[in-house]
Motif scaffolding. Structure first.
Motif, mmCIF file in Angstrom:
data_model
loop_
_atom_site.group_PDB
_atom_site.id
_atom_site.type_symbol
_atom_site.label_atom_id
_atom_site.label_comp_id
_atom_site.label_asym_id
_atom_site.label_seq_id
_atom_site.Cartn_x
_atom_site.Cartn_y
_atom_site.Cartn_z
ATOM 1 N N GLY A 360 -3.641 -15.817 -22.066
ATOM 2 C CA GLY A 360 -3.167 -16.992 -23.380
ATOM 3 C C GLY A 360 -2.689 -16.364 -24.107
ATOM 4 O O GLY A 360 -2.618 -14.889 -24.430
ATOM 5 N N THR A 361 -2.206 -17.088 -25.250
ATOM 6 C CA THR A 361 -1.875 -16.295 -26.605
ATOM 7 C C THR A 361 -2.980 -16.282 -27.612
ATOM 8 O O THR A 361 -4.132 -16.549 -27.174
ATOM 9 C CB THR A 361 -0.891 -17.268 -27.114
ATOM 10 O OG1 THR A 361 -1.490 -18.516 -27.661
ATOM 11 C CG2 THR A 361 0.414 -17.760 -26.107
ATOM 12 N N SER A 362 -2.611 -15.908 -28.766
ATOM 13 C CA SER A 362 -3.573 -15.617 -29.662
ATOM 14 C C SER A 362 -4.224 -16.897 -30.016
ATOM 15 O O SER A 362 -5.378 -17.113 -30.754
ATOM 16 C CB SER A 362 -3.013 -15.040 -31.035
ATOM 17 O OG SER A 362 -1.918 -15.835 -31.809
ATOM 18 N N ARG A 560 8.665 -8.944 -33.502
ATOM 19 C CA ARG A 560 8.449 -8.996 -35.153
ATOM 20 C C ARG A 560 9.894 -9.529 -35.735
ATOM 21 O O ARG A 560 10.944 -9.086 -35.321
ATOM 22 C CB ARG A 560 8.155 -7.604 -35.593
ATOM 23 C CG ARG A 560 6.724 -7.008 -34.981
ATOM 24 C CD ARG A 560 6.441 -5.812 -35.431
ATOM 25 N NE ARG A 560 4.959 -5.414 -35.239
ATOM 26 C CZ ARG A 560 4.023 -5.560 -36.215
ATOM 27 N NH1 ARG A 560 4.294 -6.204 -37.454
ATOM 28 N NH2 ARG A 560 2.940 -5.555 -35.868
ATOM 29 N N VAL A 561 9.521 -10.515 -36.681
ATOM 30 C CA VAL A 561 10.440 -11.213 -37.456
ATOM 31 C C VAL A 561 10.282 -11.067 -38.713
ATOM 32 O O VAL A 561 9.250 -11.299 -39.209
ATOM 33 C CB VAL A 561 10.622 -12.568 -36.883
ATOM 34 C CG1 VAL A 561 11.638 -13.404 -37.636
ATOM 35 C CG2 VAL A 561 10.811 -12.809 -35.465
ATOM 36 N N PRO A 562 11.440 -10.330 -39.521
ATOM 37 C CA PRO A 562 11.036 -10.457 -40.937
ATOM 38 C C PRO A 562 10.834 -11.792 -41.425
ATOM 39 O O PRO A 562 10.999 -12.712 -41.242
ATOM 40 C CB PRO A 562 12.553 -9.796 -41.676
ATOM 41 C CG PRO A 562 13.237 -9.343 -40.188
ATOM 42 C CD PRO A 562 12.706 -10.027 -39.195
ATOM 43 N N ILE A 590 3.212 -17.928 -33.758
ATOM 44 C CA ILE A 590 3.654 -17.220 -34.905
ATOM 45 C C ILE A 590 2.562 -16.751 -36.080
ATOM 46 O O ILE A 590 1.793 -17.713 -36.445
ATOM 47 C CB ILE A 590 4.972 -17.721 -35.731
ATOM 48 C CG1 ILE A 590 6.121 -18.317 -34.862
ATOM 49 C CG2 ILE A 590 5.266 -16.796 -36.965
ATOM 50 C CD1 ILE A 590 7.002 -18.806 -35.612
ATOM 51 N N ASN A 591 2.250 -15.327 -36.033
ATOM 52 C CA ASN A 591 1.236 -14.767 -36.842
ATOM 53 C C ASN A 591 1.805 -14.201 -37.724
ATOM 54 O O ASN A 591 2.854 -13.748 -37.679
ATOM 55 C CB ASN A 591 0.102 -14.109 -35.993
ATOM 56 C CG ASN A 591 -0.593 -15.113 -35.082
ATOM 57 O OD1 ASN A 591 -1.037 -16.203 -35.298
ATOM 58 N ND2 ASN A 591 -0.587 -14.928 -33.796
ATOM 59 N N GLU A 592 1.038 -13.868 -38.898
ATOM 60 C CA GLU A 592 1.706 -12.803 -39.904
ATOM 61 C C GLU A 592 0.803 -11.619 -39.858
ATOM 62 O O GLU A 592 -0.408 -11.442 -39.715
ATOM 63 C CB GLU A 592 1.480 -13.295 -41.397
ATOM 64 C CG GLU A 592 2.059 -12.540 -42.290
ATOM 65 C CD GLU A 592 1.963 -12.998 -43.475
ATOM 66 O OE1 GLU A 592 2.895 -13.354 -44.313
ATOM 67 O OE2 GLU A 592 0.612 -13.447 -44.158
ATOM 68 N N ILE A 600 4.760 -12.066 -36.514
ATOM 69 C CA ILE A 600 4.643 -11.681 -34.885
ATOM 70 C C ILE A 600 4.461 -12.870 -34.128
ATOM 71 O O ILE A 600 3.900 -13.631 -34.307
ATOM 72 C CB ILE A 600 3.254 -10.971 -34.809
ATOM 73 C CG1 ILE A 600 3.135 -9.672 -35.759
ATOM 74 C CG2 ILE A 600 3.230 -10.619 -33.369
ATOM 75 C CD1 ILE A 600 1.717 -9.174 -35.591
ATOM 76 N N VAL A 601 5.893 -12.962 -33.284
ATOM 77 C CA VAL A 601 5.947 -14.259 -32.599
ATOM 78 C C VAL A 601 5.784 -13.839 -31.273
ATOM 79 O O VAL A 601 6.048 -12.910 -30.486
ATOM 80 C CB VAL A 601 7.699 -14.432 -32.695
ATOM 81 C CG1 VAL A 601 7.727 -15.787 -31.783
ATOM 82 C CG2 VAL A 601 8.059 -14.667 -33.997
#
Length: 750
Positions: A360-362, A560-562, A590-592, A600-601
Motif C-alpha cells: 500500500g501507500t503511506s 518529487r515535486v517542487p 502527497i507528503n512533504e 513526495i507524490v
C-alpha cells in the motif's frame, strides 16, 4: 503534613540518574514506588489478596498504562478517555510479567496485581525500560513471598559503545536494541532486535546490561531496608506427601520413559501419557483418592517431566525421536493464494503458518499514538493464533497478549531486511493453521517467502528457530527446533531469527539460575546451524525476490515535486487530484519532505496506463519552456485578442498567443489565421517585460513577406505629444498661481 519519604538514587554513569521513592503516594497498596528519570515518572503499586484462590496457578496481572495527561495531550478518538491498552503497552506488560512470574512460589495462588502507570513523560526517557525496576522495587516493600529482587534494562550500541537505557534518538543510531531482565546472579529474560550481529556480540550486550541491573537491585534492597522490610506473609504452603510422590514416581516413570522413547506424534503421545495417568489413578482405592487425590495429578506430571528430561540427557533422544540438533521435516510453497499481493505456506513438523503480504501507500501506515511515542510504521506484521490450530474449541475474545507479543517478535526479526528505499507500506498477516512448537518462528519463515513472492526487494532472507535447554547441573543438552511439550519442560527456551550474516531478533526465557555465558553462546551457535538449515529450505523454494510485483498487485512510483507546484496538482478543494484518481484508477498520496519541503507524490496503481497518465500530468505541471526554443502547440480556446494554446509536450500547460504574434500581416480576426484544434509551432520568448506575461510567437518562425516594412516603434515620450511637460512632478508647486486670485472665504455656519 507530608509523610516521611524514603529515596534511593541510581547513577547511570553518564550524568543521568534514576531515583526510587516511596512513602508519599498510594500508601494503602501493599507496596508502592515512584521511579523517576529526568521528568519521566512511573508510579507502581502492588497488591495481593491474603486469601488463596481455588485456581491451580498464580492469577498474576501485570498492567502497564501510559496516561496522555503525562505528556500534556488528549486521548484520540470520540471519547476523550484512555481505553484498551495499545500494543506498545501490552508488550511492556509481557516483558515485566515474564520476569516476575517465575519468582513467586509454585504453590502461591493468591490473586496478585502489579499496576505501573506513566504519570509524567520526558521526551528523552523511554519509560518502559524502568517498568521492571519499578515492579520489583514495589514488591520488595511488600510482604509477598517473592524469591529475589530483579530489574530490567534496555541496552543499545552506538558507535561501538554499549549504552544503558538509551534515548529514542540514540536508538536510531544503534545497531541493536535489547531488553534484559535479571536477578543479581542470573539473567532471566532477553528480548530485542539487532542488525545482523554475532552470537558473541549478543552475549557481550547481555553481560553489559546485567552489570547495570546489579546496581539497580542494590538500590532496591537499600530502599527496602531503610523503609523497613516486612515479614513475609504466611499463605499456607502446599501439602507435601513424599511417600505418595515416590509411589507415583515408581508407577509412572518407566512407562513415561518408554512412551517418550517411541518417537510418536503429538496426538499419539498425548493419548499414551493420558492412559498412564489413568492407570496411576486406578491403582488407588476410593478412600485414598478422596484423601489425597488432589496431589496425584501434580506428582504424575513431575514424574513424566523427569522421564522425558532424562531421556534427552542420557540418550540424546527427544519426544518425537529426533536427536538434539535435528530439525523437523520442512515443506514450503509460495504464490498459494491467487488474489493476494504475496503469499506462502511454511510447514515444519506439526507447525504451519500461512502468510500474506499486502502492498500500500503511506496512507496505509500503522499509526502509533502513545503518550510516550507518536509515529508510523511502514512495515508491520499481524499474527493470528486461532484455537483450531491446536485442536481446541474456545471463545474468541479479540487479539490476545500472546498474539501481540509473537507478532512483534516476528516483525522485529524481518523489518531490518526491508530496504530503506522500499516505496510501499507493507503489511504481513500470519495465520497459524497448526501449532506444535514455535509458530512465531514459522511466521518469520513464511513472512520471508511471502515478501519475496510479492516482489519486495529484501536485503537478505530471514529464518527463525526455537531452541530449548535441559540441564541437571552437571549435564546439559541444547535442543534445536523444540516441540510444544519441550517448551515447558526445559530450563530455557529461546527464539532466534537471522540471516546468513547474523542475528536480527531474539527472545529468551531462562528458568535456571547461574546459566553460564559459555552455555549461552554454545546454544546460540547451535541455533545458527539450525537457522541456516531452515534458510536453505526457504531458498530452495524461492531463491530471490520476484523481479516485479504480480499483475494484479499495485505498482508504486514516487516523484518529487517542487513545493510551488503542489497546489496546482491538488487543485481547489482537491478537485484536480480527485479527478485524476477517478480517471486513472490510481491512488495518489502527497507528503512533504520535512528537510527539503518538496512534495513526495506516491502513485499506486495496477497496470502502467493509469500511472503513466498521472506522471504525464506531473510532467505537464513541471514543464518549463526554454527561451529561444520552438515548441509544438495546439489551439484550445479562441479569444478576440488571440488564441490560448497548449504545449503538446505538456498537456494542461497553457499560454496566450497574442493576435499580434499570429502572422506578419495585420490580423483583424484570430480565426483568419488559426482555428480550434490547429497544431503548429511557436517560439518561446520568456516573460514580456511590458505585460509581465509569457510570450510566444507564431510569426517569429515564419518567413517575412516580400516587401514587409515594420511599423516604426511607438514613441512614448510625453513631450512628443506637446504641451504636457509643465505637468511634470517638478512643476507641481503652487507658486505659479494667479496673483489676483482671491483667497477662499470660510463658510459661515447657519
Amino acid at each position: 503534613m507530608i509523610p516521611k519519604v524514603f529515596r534511593e538514587v541510581i547513577d547511570l554513569g553518564d550524568g543521568r540518574e534514576i531515583s526510587i521513592e516511596t512513602g508519599k503516594l498510594a500508601k494503602q497498596a501493599h507496596g508502592s514506588v515512584v521511579v523517576q528519570s529526568g521528568k519521566c515518572m512511573l508510579l507502581c503499586t502492588v497488591v495481593s489478596n491474603y486469601k488463596q484462590s481455588d485456581l491451580d496457578f498464580l492469577p498474576l496481572t501485570v498492567d502497564y498504562r501510559e496516561k496522555f495527561a503525562a505528556a500534556g495531550r488528549y486521548p484520540g478518538g470520540f471519547f476523550k478517555r484512555e481505553a484498551r491498552p495499545s500494543d506498545g503497552e501490552v508488550l511492556t506488560m509481557r516483558l515485566v510479567d515474564r520476569v516476575l512470574r517465575p519468582l513467586f512460589p509454585k504453590d502461591y495462588h493468591a490473586e496478585t496485581q502489579v499496576m505501573i502507570q506513566l504519570m509524567s513523560h520526558d521526551d528523552e526517557v523511554m519509560p518502559e525500560a524502568m517498568a521492571g525496576l519499578a515492579a520489583s522495587a514495589a514488591i520488595q516493600l511488600s510482604d509477598f513471598p517473592f524469591e529475589c529482587a530483579i530489574s530490567e534494562a534496555r541496552v543499545g550500541r552506538v558507535n561501538g559503545e554499549f549504552v544503558i537505557n538509551p534515548t529514542r534518538a540514540q536508538l536510531e543510531e544503534s545497531d541493536l536494541e535489547m531488553m534484559i531482565g535479571a536477578s543479581a546472579d542470573s539473567v532471566m529474560m532477553v528480548e530485542g532486535e539487532m542488525n545482523e550481529i554475532s552470537e558473541e556480540e549478543m552475549a557481550d550486550a547481555i553481560k553489559f546490561a546485567h552489570e547495570a541491573i546489579k546496581v539497580q537491585i542494590a538500590a532496591q534492597l537499600r530502599l527496602a531496608e531503610a523503609f523497613g522490610k516486612k515479614e513475609v506473609r504466611d499463605y499456607g504452603t502446599a501439602e507435601v506427601n513424599e511417600d505418595l510422590q515416590k509411589r507415583i514416581h515408581d508407577l509412572a516413570y518407566d512407562k513415561c520413559y518408554a512412551i517418550a522413547k517411541k518417537g510418536t506424534s503429538k496426538v499419539e503421545r498425548t493419548n499414551a501419557f493420558a492412559e498412564v495417568k489413568e492407570e496411576v489413578k486406578a491403582s488407588f482405592t476410593e478412600e485414598e483418592m478422596e484423601e489425597f487425590g488432589h496431589l496425584v495429578g501434580g506428582y504424575y506430571s513431575k514424574a513424566e517431566k523427569e522421564a522425558v528430561r532424562e531421556l534427552t540427557l542420557s540418550e540424546g533422544l527427544r519426544l518425537d525421536g529426533r536427536k538434539t540438533d535435528e530439525i523437523r521435516p520442512i515443506w514450503c510453497e509460495v504464490d498459494y493464494l491467487p488474489s493476494t499481493h504475496g503469499s506462502s505456506i511454511f510447514t515444519r513438523g506439526e507447525t504451519q503458518a500461512l502468510a500474506t503480504v499486502t502492498l500500500g501507500t503511506s496512507r496505509d501506515a500503522n499509526k502509533i499514538d502513545m503518550p510516550s511515542h507518536e509515529g508510523e510504521e511502514n512495515f508491520y506484521l499481524h499474527y493470528n493464533f486461532p484455537p483450531f490450530c491446536t485442536g481446541e474449541a474456545r471463545p474468541l475474545r479479540g487479539t490476545s497478549r500472546r498474539e501481540v507479543g509473537h507478532g512483534n517478535l516476528a516483525q522485529r526479526g524481518l523489518k531490518g531486511m526491508i530496504p530503506e528505499d522500499c516505496p510501499y507500506t507493507v503489511r504481513i498477516v500470519s495465520e497459524v493453521l497448526e501449532s506444535n512448537g514455535s509458530s512465531s518462528m514459522a511466521t518469520v519463515c513464511a513472512g520471508t517467502m511471502a515478501l519475496m513472492d510479492a516482489g519486495v526487494k529484501m536485503k537478505r532472507p530471514v529464518s527463525g528457530i526455537a531452541m530449548g535447554l535441559i540441564s541437571d547441573g552437571d549435564r546439559y543438552a541444547v535442543l534445536s527446533d523444540i516441540l510444544g511439550d519441550e517448551d515447558h519442560l526445559g530450563d530455557m527456551d529461546f527464539k532466534v531469527t537471522g540471516t546468513s550474516e547474523g542475528i536480527t531478533a531474539c527472545q529468551m526465557d531462562i528458568k535456571i539460575k547461574g546459566l553460564s555465558y559459555e552455555i549461552l553462546v554454545n546454544a546460540l551457535k547451535q541455533a545458527r546451524e539450525g537457522r541456516l538449515h531452515i534458510l536453505g529450505k526457504i531458498t530452495e523454494t524461492i531463491a530471490a525476490p520476484a523481479e516485479s510485483v504480480k499483475e494484479h498487485a499495485p505498482t508504486m512510483v514516487t516523484r518529487r515535486v517542487p513545493n510551488e507546484f503542489i497546489g496546482a496538482l491538488i487543485g481547489p478543494g482537491g478537485k484536480v487530484i480527485q479527478e485524476m484518481q477517478k480517471e486513472t484508477g490510481t491512488t495518489i498520496v502527497i507528503n512533504e519532505d520535512p528537510v527539503t519541503e518538496e512534495g513526495i507524490v506516491e502513485i499506486l496503481g495496477v497496470g502502467s496506463e493509469g500511472i503513466d497518465a498521472v506522471l504525464a500530468k506531473i510532467d505537464s505541471l513541471l514543464f518549463k519552456p526554454t527561451v529561444g526554443n520552438v515548441y509544438e502547440v495546439k489551439v484550445i480556446k479562441m479569444l478576440d485578442f488571440g488564441a490560448v494554446v497548449e504545449y503538446m509536450d505538456a498537456p494542461g500547460n497553457e499560454v496566450l498567443l497574442h493576435v499580434s504574434e499570429l502572422a506578419w500581416e495585420r490580423t483583424e480576426n484570430v480565426s483568419d489565421v488559426v482555428n480550434m484544434g490547429d497544431v503548429f509551432d511557436v517560439k518561446y520568448f520568456g516573460q514580456d517585460p511590458r505585460t509581465r506575461k509569457e510570450k510566444v510567437s507564431r510569426k517569429a518562425i515564419l518567413p517575412k513577406p516580400e516587401g514587409y516594412v515594420a511599423r516604426p516603434p511607438r514613441d512614448n515620450s510625453r513631450d512628443s505629444r506637446g504641451g504636457r511637460d509643465n505637468r511634470g512632478r517638478d512643476n507641481r508647486g503652487r507658486d505659479n498661481r494667479r496673483d489676483d486670485r482671491k483667497p477662499r472665504e470660510d463658510k459661515k455656519e447657519d
